[in-house]
Design an enzyme around this catalytic site. Structure first.
Site, PDB file in Angstrom:
ATOM      1  N   ASP A  82       0.828  -1.212   0.000  1.00  0.00           N
ATOM      2  CA  ASP A  82       0.000   0.000   0.000  1.00  0.00           C
ATOM      3  C   ASP A  82       0.865   1.267   0.000  1.00  0.00           C
ATOM      4  O   ASP A  82       2.100   1.200  -0.087  1.00  0.00           O
ATOM      5  CB  ASP A  82      -0.951  -0.039   1.201  1.00  0.00           C
ATOM      6  N   ASP A 110     -10.017   3.272  -3.758  1.00  0.00           N
ATOM      7  CA  ASP A 110     -10.724   2.107  -3.228  1.00  0.00           C
ATOM      8  C   ASP A 110     -12.129   2.000  -3.805  1.00  0.00           C
ATOM      9  O   ASP A 110     -12.840   3.002  -3.949  1.00  0.00           O
ATOM     10  CB  ASP A 110     -10.842   2.206  -1.706  1.00  0.00           C
TER      11      ASP A 110
END
Length: 787
Positions: free
Chosen positions: A158, A217
């Site tokens: 990430d 997302d």
């Protein structure tokens, strides 16, 4: 942006939480891994931080027992929150949380491997993960060695707390450091670059990772799915064996979308050669969810060894056609309808990569039905739906049923009034069809009449249309209702067949009496880009220094229509930008570009708001007055302010004394009155709230809300409450993200706030209200309220 997480324990301990043309990829990472898009599971979408060894092992078991392993799913991936907050003091290594993973990651991996599956782990290319656990920036070699020693097969990497200067070169440097560290271990580990598409990783990722996120997302709702498809669908030139565009994980089964929308999710991911990473709780997944996830035809398209991402053939008016060549010589053709009504979507075979032929065999992957088409691949696609065919030339089409398109268009229905419906039947098959009979069927009590609804024959590519009058019974409640159009016909001289499509017909009622926030009233029709209670940038609507929590943002040209039925008297709205017009039926009754707009609506059947010109324009706090309501009546839905910070900080402090953070009154952001609360947040976040002198009785309310604005770092926002004599902690789990410099309203229904087993949230006995904020920057909040 990446969602953040926090978990509160009994002691209130908090854990924070224009595409460029492609260059030829260097493919330095062409190491034989991920030759087809990875398939597996990730716990984040369904569980957030609630991950543990038992969940991972149970999921591995279900991969076997429910046929997911046999369908091609291999990776069982652990997302954030698996580690302790501190590295090992002696070795510097990451440490699994021993409560969550008593056998460690190595023990969990060993179990997963016994099932013939692979284990994935989560890390971060920054100082911390998104939930505040140790990141790998500066520790790449040690962490890669640790993952390899544990038997990890996949790393999702990430981008939170990244310490970056924002340049593409710096992003490449950070992700390349982990690529090299993984390679040095000698263990084959699939490497997922999760930098949210920030620096166009599709232009450099093939040299660094096996897949790269192209978007922020995903969320479990149609606007999110539609937006992500639009962002990813044009990147086909960058995908191929060993290097894939990743539009994020699957939400299928999480409950926020319809079955049609979930089939679109699966279909479009397959057409885009996207990784298929399940994001739902398989322990409770119904048969319908498993059927979508294990459809062999759809998976076969995704996993085709040719490795081509579907190419956009046409894209207009929300209707999209994709063409994906397959190793068998067939082509997968997707007909995608992102609009809100049934639509005909089609493409000439000559416009695709299909070879020239006299006819084509079409196999619909969701039902297995086989038809043939002469020149045009076409069908009526339901709203938010996708039809995918596997297509190949056919020498003799006569044994196959013809492809027949059954389409229709109908406006909004008013109970008791006849509404016109036009049906169109088109024969796309090779050879004529005969004795065509059309039928329209609505719900019980609905009527549909037509002067004539049959045709003796239809040649190839011929159509015929029929006009109907459809009536919903008086008293029908507002909502969407199915109206089915079916066409029965004879093909091959002796075979009778029926094809059908279903319209979702919007039924409207006049608004109830009262003063109503227009953003909460159901529109009969919407065109253009429209945003409720926010502007087109996703922030609260602001005009000058005034911030509005209700309103309608638009990008011109746009329009909204509302059925009034003669029951409303006026509309009042502050406006900003462009030219905004109000029509009562077809009469212009008010227009302007700034200030306050007042429109008289007495006797009007329809209200229409129009944003003309181009650019952003906002209707700020539009209020519709209906029935006998007067200016002094409250505006519905009503809310009860719990904290407004007009006289100070309202007793706000921090829940976790060791977590840090402070508060002060501030006039810089206010949605109720002239002041709000400025919160100085710690990096890992904290819960902010007061000790209540007496419980709140919020009976009759269904949700809690607060408004927030962030500084340059952004923040998450979340609610928690304490209930009962034991002050039991009950917490939301969605962690709404607000972009740097952005603003929004954070909303949690009481149904979304979870309590420990055996505890029921009683709105009449709220002992404390807390909001969570993080990232180490300043955040302003105001107007904490129950609605």
């Amino acid at each position: 942006m990446r969602r953040f997480l926090a978990v509160a324990a009994a002691a209130l301990t908090v854990v924070a939480a224009a595409v460029a043309l492609p260059a030829t990829p260097a493919l330095a990472l062409d190491d034989g891994l991920a030759r087809t898009p990875p398939m597996g599971f990730n716990d984040w979408n369904a569980f957030g931080c609630d991950v543990n060894e038992q969940l991972i092992k149970q999921t591995a078991d279900l991969f076997v027992s429910e046929g997911l392993r046999d369908a091609g799913y291999r990776y069982v991936n652990i997302d954030d929150c698996w580690a302790l907050k501190e590295r090992d003091a002696a070795t510097g290594r990451l440490l699994p949380d021993p409560v969550k993973f008593p056998d460690g990651i190595a023990g969990t991996a060993a179990y997963v491997h016994t099932k013939g599956l692979k284990l994935g782990i989560y890390g971060d290319a920054g100082t911390n993960t998104c939930a505040g656990y140790p990141g790998s920036l500066g520790h790449e070699a040690l962490d890669a060695r640790t993952f390899a020693d544990w038997g990890v097969d996949y790393l999702k990497y990430d981008n939170c707390y990244n310490q970056s200067d924002g340049t593409q070169a710096e992003y490449i440097r950070r992700y390349t450091a982990m690529r090299d560290a993984l390679r040095a271990t000698g263990r084959p580990i699939v490497f997922e670059i999760c930098e949210w598409g920030t620096t166009q990783p599709w232009t450099w990722g093939a040299d660094v990772g096996h897949l790269w996120r192209t978007t922020g997302d995903i969320s479990d709702n149609w606007p999110s799915l539609k937006s992500i498809i639009a962002q990813n669908v044009g990147l086909s030139a960058y995908a191929g064996p060993g290097h894939w565009n990743d539009p994020d994980m699957l939400e299928i089964g999480n409950g926020g979308m319809t079955a049609t929308e979930y089939r679109t999710h699966m279909s479009m991911w397959a057409m885009m050669a996207a990784p298929l990473i399940i994001g739902t709780d398989l322990r409770s997944a119904p048969a319908e969810t498993l059927a979508i996830l294990t459809n062999r035809d759809v998976i076969g398209i995704d996993q085709d060894r040719l490795g081509a991402q579907g190419r956009v053939v046409s894209d207009s008016g929300g209707l999209l056609v994709l063409d994906k060549p397959l190793a068998s010589g067939e082509h997968a053709i997707a007909l995608y309808n992102s609009t809100d009504t049934l639509a005909t979507v089609g493409v000439a075979a000559s416009a695709t990569g299909l070879p020239r032929a006299s006819a084509y065999r079409l196999r619909y992957v969701w039902s297995g039905a086989v038809t043939q088409a002469a020149r045009t691949i076409e069908t009526a696609v339901p709203a938010h739906g996708t039809v995918v065919y596997r297509v190949r030339p056919v020498g003799d089409p006569r044994p196959l049923a013809p492809s027949v398109t059954v389409a229709g268009s109908m406006g909004t229905a008013v109970p008791g009034a006849g509404i016109p419906l036009t049906t169109t039947i088109t024969n796309r098959g090779a050879g004529a069809i005969g004795d065509v009979r059309v039928k329209v069927t609505g719900p019980a009590g609905w009527t549909a009449t037509a002067a004539s609804a049959s045709r003796r024959s239809l040649a190839t590519d011929a159509s015929f249309a029929t006009s109907w009058t459809v009536t919903a019974p008086a008293g029908t409640a507002a909502g969407s209702y199915p109206v089915t159009i079916s066409a029965s016909y004879v093909w091959g001289g002796r075979h009778r067949q029926t094809s059908a499509s279903t319209l979702g017909v919007n039924v409207v009622n006049a608004p109830p009496g009262g003063r109503l926030h227009l953003s909460t009233v159901r529109a009969a029709a919407v065109s253009g880009s429209v945003f409720y209670d926010q502007n087109s940038a996703g922030n609260l609507i602001s005009i000058g220094d005034h911030v509005y929590v209700r309103g309608i943002g638009t990008l011109a040209p746009a329009s909204l229509s509302y059925y009034l039925g003669g029951s409303c008297s006026s509309l009042v709205s502050d406006i900003s930008g462009g030219t905004l017009e109000v029509y009562a039926d077809d009469t212009l009754v008010a227009a302007g570009s700034s200030g306050t707009l007042t429109a008289a609506l007495s006797g009007a059947t329809w209200l229409r708001l129009v944003t003309a010109g181009t650019g952003e324009a906002d209707w700020a706090q539009p209020v519709l007055t209906c029935g006998s309501a007067g200016p002094g009546d409250p505006v519905l839905p009503s809310s009860r302010t719990l904290f407004s910070f007009e006289s100070g900080t309202d007793g706000f402090g921090i829940a976790n004394a060791d977590g840090g953070g402070s508060v002060e009154q501030s006039p810089a952001f206010a949605t109720d009155g002239s002041a709000g609360l400025l919160v100085h947040t710690p990096v890992n976040g904290n819960w902010f709230g007061p000790a209540l002198p007496s419980p709140f009785d919020l009976s009759g309310a269904h949700a809690l809300k607060f408004d927030m604005r962030t500084s340059g770092l952004g923040s998450v926002g979340e609610f928690a409450v304490q209930v009962g004599d034991a002050y039991t902690w009950c917490q939301g789990g969605q962690w709404t993200w607000t972009n740097p410099g952005g603003s929004r309203t954070v909303t949690r229904s009481f149904d979304e706030i979870g309590c420990p087993a055996g505890v029921t949230l009683d709105p009449a006995d709220i002992r404390a209200v807390w909001v969570f904020l993080n990232t180490g920057g300043d955040v302003w909040i105001d107007n904490i309220r129950a609605e």
